[in-house]
Design a protein around this motif. Structure first.
Motif, PDB file in Angstrom:
ATOM      1  N   ALA A 107       0.830  -1.202   0.000  1.00  7.44           N
ATOM      2  CA  ALA A 107       0.000   0.000   0.000  1.00  7.44           C
ATOM      3  C   ALA A 107       0.867   1.257   0.000  1.00  7.44           C
ATOM      4  O   ALA A 107       1.985   1.262   0.525  1.00  7.44           O
ATOM      5  N   PRO A 108       0.389   2.351  -0.608  1.00  6.18           N
ATOM      6  CA  PRO A 108       1.156   3.599  -0.633  1.00  6.18           C
ATOM      7  C   PRO A 108       1.534   4.071   0.762  1.00  6.18           C
ATOM      8  O   PRO A 108       0.802   3.846   1.731  1.00  6.18           O
ATOM      9  N   GLN A 109       2.685   4.733   0.869  1.00  7.77           N
ATOM     10  CA  GLN A 109       3.203   5.229   2.144  1.00  7.77           C
ATOM     11  C   GLN A 109       3.194   6.757   2.152  1.00  7.77           C
ATOM     12  O   GLN A 109       3.525   7.395   1.158  1.00  7.77           O
ATOM     13  N   GLN A 110       2.800   7.318   3.300  1.00  3.89           N
ATOM     14  CA  GLN A 110       2.918   8.759   3.498  1.00  3.89           C
ATOM     15  C   GLN A 110       4.377   9.087   3.801  1.00  3.89           C
ATOM     16  O   GLN A 110       4.981   8.480   4.690  1.00  3.89           O
ATOM     17  N   LEU A 111       4.960  10.010   3.057  1.00  7.60           N
ATOM     18  CA  LEU A 111       6.356  10.393   3.251  1.00  7.60           C
ATOM     19  C   LEU A 111       6.463  11.850   3.694  1.00  7.60           C
ATOM     20  O   LEU A 111       5.689  12.710   3.247  1.00  7.60           O
ATOM     21  N   HIS A 112       7.435  12.110   4.563  1.00  7.48           N
ATOM     22  CA  HIS A 112       7.725  13.459   5.050  1.00  7.48           C
ATOM     23  C   HIS A 112       9.210  13.718   4.851  1.00  7.48           C
ATOM     24  O   HIS A 112      10.032  12.800   4.928  1.00  7.48           O
ATOM     25  N   GLN A 113       9.560  14.978   4.616  1.00  4.33           N
ATOM     26  CA  GLN A 113      10.959  15.364   4.432  1.00  4.33           C
ATOM     27  C   GLN A 113      11.423  16.194   5.610  1.00  4.33           C
ATOM     28  O   GLN A 113      10.701  17.077   6.087  1.00  4.33           O
ATOM     29  N   LEU A 114      12.624  15.903   6.075  1.00  4.91           N
ATOM     30  CA  LEU A 114      13.227  16.685   7.146  1.00  4.91           C
ATOM     31  C   LEU A 114      13.827  17.959   6.570  1.00  4.91           C
ATOM     32  O   LEU A 114      14.642  17.906   5.640  1.00  4.91           O
ATOM     33  N   ALA A 115      13.400  19.121   7.117  1.00  4.09           N
ATOM     34  CA  ALA A 115      13.976  20.412   6.710  1.00  4.09           C
ATOM     35  C   ALA A 115      15.179  20.693   7.598  1.00  4.09           C
ATOM     36  O   ALA A 115      15.055  20.713   8.833  1.00  4.09           O
ATOM     37  N   ILE A 116      16.342  20.911   7.000  1.00  2.45           N
ATOM     38  CA  ILE A 116      17.584  21.113   7.754  1.00  2.45           C
ATOM     39  C   ILE A 116      18.080  22.524   7.490  1.00  2.45           C
ATOM     40  O   ILE A 116      18.307  22.912   6.338  1.00  2.45           O
ATOM     41  N   ASP A 117      18.253  23.310   8.549  1.00  2.00           N
ATOM     42  CA  ASP A 117      18.690  24.702   8.415  1.00  2.00           C
ATOM     43  C   ASP A 117      19.988  24.788   7.623  1.00  2.00           C
ATOM     44  O   ASP A 117      20.950  24.057   7.881  1.00  2.00           O
ATOM     45  N   GLY A 118      19.987  25.711   6.662  1.00  2.00           N
ATOM     46  CA  GLY A 118      21.183  25.950   5.878  1.00  2.00           C
ATOM     47  C   GLY A 118      21.378  25.023   4.701  1.00  2.00           C
ATOM     48  O   GLY A 118      22.330  25.196   3.930  1.00  2.00           O
ATOM     49  N   LEU A 119      20.502  24.041   4.542  1.00  2.00           N
ATOM     50  CA  LEU A 119      20.629  23.090   3.433  1.00  2.00           C
ATOM     51  C   LEU A 119      19.413  23.185   2.525  1.00  2.00           C
ATOM     52  O   LEU A 119      18.334  23.603   2.957  1.00  2.00           O
ATOM     53  N   PRO A 120      19.543  22.800   1.270  1.00  2.00           N
ATOM     54  CA  PRO A 120      18.411  22.889   0.343  1.00  2.00           C
ATOM     55  C   PRO A 120      17.206  22.102   0.858  1.00  2.00           C
ATOM     56  O   PRO A 120      17.347  21.031   1.466  1.00  2.00           O
ATOM     57  N   ALA A 121      16.019  22.658   0.595  1.00  2.31           N
ATOM     58  CA  ALA A 121      14.776  21.996   1.011  1.00  2.31           C
ATOM     59  C   ALA A 121      13.926  21.574  -0.179  1.00  2.31           C
ATOM     60  O   ALA A 121      12.885  20.938   0.010  1.00  2.31           O
ATOM     61  N   ARG A 122      14.348  21.956  -1.396  1.00  2.00           N
ATOM     62  CA  ARG A 122      13.562  21.618  -2.589  1.00  2.00           C
ATOM     63  C   ARG A 122      14.254  20.490  -3.345  1.00  2.00           C
ATOM     64  O   ARG A 122      15.416  20.589  -3.719  1.00  2.00           O
ATOM     65  N   PHE A 123      13.502  19.407  -3.552  1.00  2.00           N
ATOM     66  CA  PHE A 123      14.009  18.242  -4.271  1.00  2.00           C
ATOM     67  C   PHE A 123      12.955  17.783  -5.272  1.00  2.00           C
ATOM     68  O   PHE A 123      11.778  18.097  -5.131  1.00  2.00           O
ATOM     69  N   PRO A 124      13.368  17.026  -6.294  1.00  2.00           N
ATOM     70  CA  PRO A 124      12.367  16.427  -7.189  1.00  2.00           C
ATOM     71  C   PRO A 124      11.468  15.464  -6.411  1.00  2.00           C
ATOM     72  O   PRO A 124      11.739  15.122  -5.249  1.00  2.00           O
ATOM     73  N   ARG A 125      10.397  15.030  -7.063  1.00  2.00           N
ATOM     74  CA  ARG A 125       9.509  14.046  -6.442  1.00  2.00           C
ATOM     75  C   ARG A 125      10.300  12.803  -6.037  1.00  2.00           C
ATOM     76  O   ARG A 125      11.260  12.419  -6.719  1.00  2.00           O
ATOM     77  N   PRO A 126       9.929  12.167  -4.932  1.00  4.32           N
ATOM     78  CA  PRO A 126      10.631  10.944  -4.521  1.00  4.32           C
ATOM     79  C   PRO A 126      10.661   9.906  -5.634  1.00  4.32           C
ATOM     80  O   PRO A 126       9.753   9.830  -6.465  1.00  4.32           O
ATOM     81  N   ARG A 127      11.709   9.109  -5.638  1.00  2.46           N
ATOM     82  CA  ARG A 127      11.860   8.066  -6.656  1.00  2.46           C
ATOM     83  C   ARG A 127      10.984   6.866  -6.277  1.00  2.46           C
ATOM     84  O   ARG A 127      11.396   5.983  -5.522  1.00  2.46           O
TER      85      ARG A 127
END
Length: 866
Positions: free
Chosen positions: A162-182
Motif C-alpha cells: 500500500a502507498p506510504q505517506q512520506l515526510h521530508q526533514l527540513a535542515i537549516d542551511g541546506l536545500p529543502a527543494r528536491f524532485p519528487r521521490p523516486r
C-alpha cells in the motif's frame, strides 16, 4: 548485541547517490579515500546520537536507534557535515537517508520485521542530500522543538504494498527543494499493488536482477512448482529495476489465456497497444527500453517462439517469465526458484534462531495479519519450525497454514497437518515431490472447511480470471458469509469488487468439482450466465459504449464459456460468437475474434439470425482489420442473409463496416462513400439516433478525405448536436474534428483552432492517446501561420508520441495537410530556429503538449508522465 534496540525501533538507511558515477570520475584509489571520509562523517553522527550500526556495505549504512528523535538528529548532523566537507574536484558526495519506526526483533544476524524492508524502500525513494521519514517516524518527532517536517504526500514505494505517506526533514542551511521521490508513481507501469510485502528472497531478487543486466540475457524464466512464489518475486524484481527502464515495467497476466496464439495480443492489451487504432506491437516496442513480466506460461508453452520473435524485434526490451518449465528459447536464462530457507531441526530452536529462517518469518508475518498479537516465542518456536519444514518452505503452503492461526495454535496446526500428510502420502509419481506436498497441503486446508464451504469452493473453480459477487451468487449459489469465510482462509482473494483464486487452489478445487460429479452442471450454468452478459452488452453497445470495458474484465470467463459451448452446443456457441464480434473489434482482439467466427461459421447447425449475425461479425472484424477482400466476401453474404430476414437495420450496419474497411485499407473512397451513405439512409429509416450518429460520423470522415467540405459543413453541426444530446464524448470529438478540418482547408484558422481545441478536450477526457495526438496535429496546423515556432513544437510532440505508440502512417489526405502547413511554418523561421523548436517538441510529454496547446505558450520542461 546487548545494547541493540529491540521492540519499537527506528531504522536509518543511507547510501551515496551516484556512487558508480563518482567511482568512474575519481578512479578507484581516490574514490576509496572519498568513501572513507564519507564513512567517518556518517559514523560520527551515528555515534553522537547513540545509534547502533547493524550493517555497512560499500557506501550504504543500516543503523538502529532507540528513538526517532535520535535518528533524526543523526541524519541532520550527517547531512550538514557532508555538505560542509571539501570533496576533491568539486565532486560533492550526496547522501540519501530514509528513516522508519517499527516493531522489530534483534537477532545475531540483524533484525526481523517487515519494517526493515520499508525503511530500505524509503531510503531508495530519496534524492542525494534529502532525508525522508515514514508516517510513523514523523508522528514521533512532529512535536519536537527544532524539528521541521515537510509533508510530501502518499507514494507507491518499490515494495508494491500500500502507498506510504512520506515526510521530508527540513535542515537549516541546506536545500529543502528536491524532485519528487523516486517511487513507482514516477514511471509508466501497471505493476499491481500487493496486499502484503515480500518476505525474504533478497538474495534471489538480487541474482535475478543481475541476470537481467547482462547484455546477452533477454529473458529470465523463473521456474518452480505452483505456490513457490514465482509471481511475487518477479513483480518485486520489476519494481526494483523500474529506474533502469525509462519506458516502464508492465505485468502481463496469462493464467486465464488458454490459446498460445493469444499471448502476443494479451501483451498488447497490457501495454494499451490497440490494433483498432492502427498500432503495431512490434513497432511500439521497437525503440523502447521496457521490462515485461509474463506471468504463468507453463500451460501455453507453445507461445515460446512468438515471445522469442517479439523480443528479437525489440532490442531494448527485457522480460521475466514465470513458468513450471523453461521456454527453451535463445537468450533465455533459467532461474529455478528454491523453497524459502528453513530452520535447522537438529536442535530445538528458540525464537531468535527460528526467525533466522525466511519460512518462519513469512509464517509469522502472515499469521500476524490474521491474529495481530501473534508472535514467535521460545515456547512455540519448535512447533513453527517443524511446521515450516513439513510444508517444504513453499510460500503458498505457509500462507494457508498461517491463515488458520486465528482458530488453531501452531502446535494444533502441526498435529493436524501431520495426521493429514501421513494419510495422504504419495500422489502422482511423475509429479515433483514439492508439488505432491502442495497438493497434500491443499487437501489439508480443504478438509478443514465445512461441507458448505467445500461445495462453494468447488463451484467457484469454474470461473477463469476472477468473478464478481453477482456471478458467484448466480453461478455458484454463493452465500455472502460462506464467500467471506473462504476469503478469510486465503482460498479466495478479493481485489476491489472482484474475487479470484490462486491458480493452484483453483485447479485443486476443480478436481473436487469433477470428483463430486457436478462439473457439467456448474459449467453449463457458467456458460449460460456469460451468454446472458454478452447478449445484454451486445444490445447496449450503441447506447452505452463503456459496456465493452465491462466485458473486458470478463474476457477469460467468456473464453471459458465459449470453449465449453464449442464442445457441447454448436448452435449456442455460434450465437455467443456472433454477439461478441463488436467487442473483439472495439478491444482489438482481431485474431481471436476472426478465428472464433470462422469456426462458428463452419458449423452446419448455425443458421437463420444466428448465421446472419456471425456474418456481420466477420465483416466488422475483417473490415476494421484492413482485410477489405475478406470483408467484401462475407459482407455480401451478410447483407443477403439480413434481407431474407427483413432486417434493414442490420443491413445498414454491414454497409457501415464495409465502408470503414475501404477507408482503412486504402481502397476506393468512392465506394466507401456510397456504402456509408447507404448506411446513413437505412439508419434514418429506422429513426435510431445512435445508428444515425455513427453512420453520419463515418460519412463525415470519408467526405473530408475526398475534400467535400460543403457537405461536411452541412452535416457536421447535426453530428455535434446528436453526440452532445446522447452524451457520447468520443463521437463529439470526431464531429468537432471534421468541422475543424473544413475550416482549416478553407483557410479559417480561427475557427479551425476553436474546433480542434474542443475536439482535443473531448479526446483527452476520453483517454484516447492516439486521437489526442491527431487533435494536437490539427491545432499545430491551425497555428502554423501566425505562431510557427509553437506549431512546430506541438506537431513534433504529437508526431513523436504517435511513433512511440506504434501508429502507422496516417491517411493520405491528413499527411498532405500536415506537410503543407508545417512546411509553411518552417519557411517562416530560420532553419536553426525551426530545428530548435522541433527538438524542443520531442522533449514534451503528451500531457505537456496538451497543456501547451491549450495555453498557446511554450513550456520549459516536460509535463506529466503520459
Amino acid at each position: 548485541m546487548a545494547d541493540r534496540p529491540s521492540g519499537t525501533v527506528t531504522f536509518l538507511f543511507s547510501d551515496v547517490e551516484g556512487s558508480t558515477r563518482l567511482l568512474r570520475a575519481l578512479g578507484a584509489e581516490r574514490y576509496r579515500s572519498v568513501l572513507d571520509a564519507h564513512r567517518r562523517i556518517v559514523r560520527g553522527a551515528i555515534a553522537s546520537h547513540r545509534g547502533e550500526e547493524v550493517d555497512v556495505q560499500g557506501d550504504a549504512f543500516f543503523v538502529a536507534f532507540h528513538s526517532a528523535q535520535d535518528a533524526v538528529a543523526a541524519a541532520a548532523d550527517a547531512q550538514r557535515m557532508l555538505a560542509a566537507h571539501e570533496w576533491p574536484d568539486a565532486n560533492d558526495v550526496r547522501v540519501r537517508i530514509g528513516i522508519h519506526t517499527t516493531e522489530a526483533i534483534a537477532t545475531d544476524e540483524g533484525y526481523i520485521g517487515i519494517g526493515v524492508h520499508t525503511g530500505a524502500r524509503i531510503c531508495a525513494a530519496a534524492h542525494g542530500g534529502q532525508v525522508l521519514l515514514s508516517q510513523t517516524a514523523s508522528e514521533l518527532v512532529a512535536e519536537e522543538h527544532g524539528i521541521e517536517l515537510i509533508e510530501l504526500g502518499s507514494f507507491r514505494l518499490k515494495d508494491l504494498a500500500a502507498p506510504q505517506q512520506l515526510h521530508q526533514l527540513a535542515i537549516d542551511g541546506l536545500p529543502a527543494r528536491f524532485p519528487r521521490p523516486r517511487t513507482l508513481d514516477n514511471h509508466p507501469t501497471n505493476l499491481p499493488l500487493q496486499a502484503t510485502q515480500l518476505i525474504g528472497r533478497a538474495r534471489e531478487a538480487a541474482e535475478v536482477a543481475a541476470l537481467l543486466e547482462k547484455d546477452e540475457t533477454r529473458l529470465v524464466t523463473l521456474t518452480g512448482p505452483g505456490g513457490a512464489g514465482k509471481t511475487r518475486l518477479a513483480l518485486q524484481v520489476a519494481a526494483d529495476l523500474v529506474d533502469d527502464f525509462p519506458d516502464g515495467a508492465f505485468f502481463v497476466a496469462l493464467a486465464g489465456v488458454a490459446d498460445p496464439e493469444l499471448v502476443i495480443p494479451t501483451i498488447g492489451q497490457a501495454l494499451s497497444v490497440s490494433e483498432a487504432a492502427g498500432q503495431s506491437l512490434s513497432a511500439f516496442l521497437g525503440p523502447k527500453r521496457l521490462l515485461l513480466v509474463l506471468d504463468n506460461l507453463e500451460h501455453i508453452i507453445g507461445a515460446a517462439p512468438a515471445v522469442a520473435a517479439l523480443l528479437s524485434q525489440a532490442p531494448g526490451v527485457r522480460a521475466i517469465a514465470t513458468s513450471q518449465e523453461p521456454l527453451h528459447i535463445g537468450a533465455e536464462q533459467v532461474y529455478p526458484l528454491a523453497p524459502m530457507s528453513l530452520p535447522n531441526l537438529a536442535r530445538s530452536p528458540d525464537a531468535a534462531t527460528a526467525l533466522e529462517s525466511e519460512a518462519v518469518v513469512l509464517f509469522a508475518e502472515r499469521a500476524r495479519a490474521v491474529q495481530p498479537g501473534f508472535a514467535v516465542t521460545d515456547e512455540n518456536a519448535a512447533a513453527i519450525a517443524e511446521l515450516c519444514v513439513r510444508l517444504d518452505g513453499l510460500p503458498l503452503a505457509l500462507e494457508l497454514a498461517a491463515a488458520r492461526t486465528g482458530l488453531l495454535s501452531p502446535e494444533a496446526i502441526l498435529a493436524r497437518l501431520g495426521q493429514r500428510l501421513t494419510l495422504l502420502t504419495g500422489g502422482s509419481r511423475d509429479q515433483p515431490a514439492r508439488l505432491q506436498t502442495l497438493r497434500n497441503t491443499l487437501t489439508w486446508s480443504h478438509d478443514l472447511l465445512t461441507d458448505a464451504e467445500r461445495g462453494l469452493l468447488a463451484r467457484l473453480s469454474v470461473f477463469a480470471g476472477g468473478f464478481t459477487l453477482v456471478a458467484a451468487e448466480q453461478v455458484g449459489d454463493a452465500d455472502l458469509d460462506l464467500l467471506g469465510s473462504l476469503v478469510d482462509r486465503s482460498l479466495v482473494q478479493r481485489q476491489g469488487d472482484r474475487f479470484s483464486m490462486l491458480e493452484a487452489v483453483r485447479e485443486f478445487a476443480a478436481e473436487q468439482l469433477d470428483a463430486a460429479g457436478h462439473a457439467e452442471a456448474i459449467r453449463e450454468r457458467h456458460a449460460a450466465y456469460f451468454e446472458g452478459l454478452a447478449v445484454a452488452a451486445f444490445d447496449a453497445r450503441m447506447q452505452r459504449p463503456k459496456v465493452a470495458t465491462e466485458l473486458e474484465a470478463e474476457l477469460d470467463n467468456l473464453r471459458a464459456a465459449l470453449d465449453w459451448l464449442s464442445g457441447t452446443d454448436a448452435a449456442r456457441y455460434g450465437r455467443l460468437v456472433g454477439r461478441l464480434g463488436w467487442f473483439w473489434h472495439v478491444h482489438s482482439h482481431f485474431a481471436e475474434g476472426r478465428a472464433r467466427v470462422e469456426r462458428a461459421l463452419s458449423a452446419a447447425s448455425t443458421e437463420g439470425e444466428d448465421r446472419a449475425q456471425l456474418l456481420s461479425a466477420a465483416t466488422e472484424l475483417a473490415g476494421w482489420h484492413g482485410d477489405i477482400a475478406g470483408a467484401e466476401r462475407v459482407g455480401a453474404e451478410a447483407i443477403a442473409a439480413w434481407r431474407d430476414l427483413g432486417r434493414e437495420t442490420e443491413t445498414g450496419l454491414v454497409r457501415y463496416d464495409l465502408a470503414w474497411g475501404h477507408f482503412f485499407a486504402g481502397g476506393d473512397l468512392a465506394v466507401a462513400r456510397r456504402l456509408m451513405e447507404e448506411s446513413l439512409e437505412l439508419s434514418r429509416s429506422v429513426a435510431d439516433p445512435w445508428l444515425i450518429n455513427r453512420s453520419q460520423l463515418g460519412l463525415l470522415q470519408i467526405l473530408v478525405a475526398v475534400g467535400d467540405v460543403q457537405t461536411v459543413k452541412q452535416l457536421g453541426p447535426e453530428a455535434v448536436e446528436v453526440s452532445r444530446r446522447l452524451g457520447d464524448r468520443w463521437s463529439e470529438h470526431f464531429a468537432e474534428h471534421f468541422l475543424a478540418d473544413c475550416a482549416l482547408i478553407e483557410g479559417d484558422v480561427a475557427e479551425a483552432q476553436r474546433r480542434y481545441r474542443l475536439s482535443l478536450e473531448a479526446a483527452w477526457e476520453s483517454g484516447d492517446q492516439v486521437e489526442t495526438c491527431y487533435e494536437l496535429q490539427g491545432m499545430a496546423m491551425a497555428a502554423a501561420g501566425d505562431r510557427p515556432e509553437h506549431a512546430l513544437r506541438i506537431m513534433s510532440a504529437a508526431t513523436t508520441k504517435l511513433a512511440e505508440l506504434g501508429v502507422e502512417a496516417a491517411p493520405t489526405f491528413w499527411s498532405e495537410l500536415i506537410e503543407r502547413h508545417i512546411a509553411a511554418a518552417r519557411r517562416d523561421l530560420a532553419e536553426a530556429e525551426a530545428d530548435t523548436a522541433w527538438r524542443a517538441g520531442t522533449d514534451l510529454s503528451l500531457a505537456g503538449a496538451v497543456e501547451e496547446a491549450r495555453s498557446g505558450e511554450a513550456l520549459d520542461a516536460p509535463q506529466g508522465s503520459v
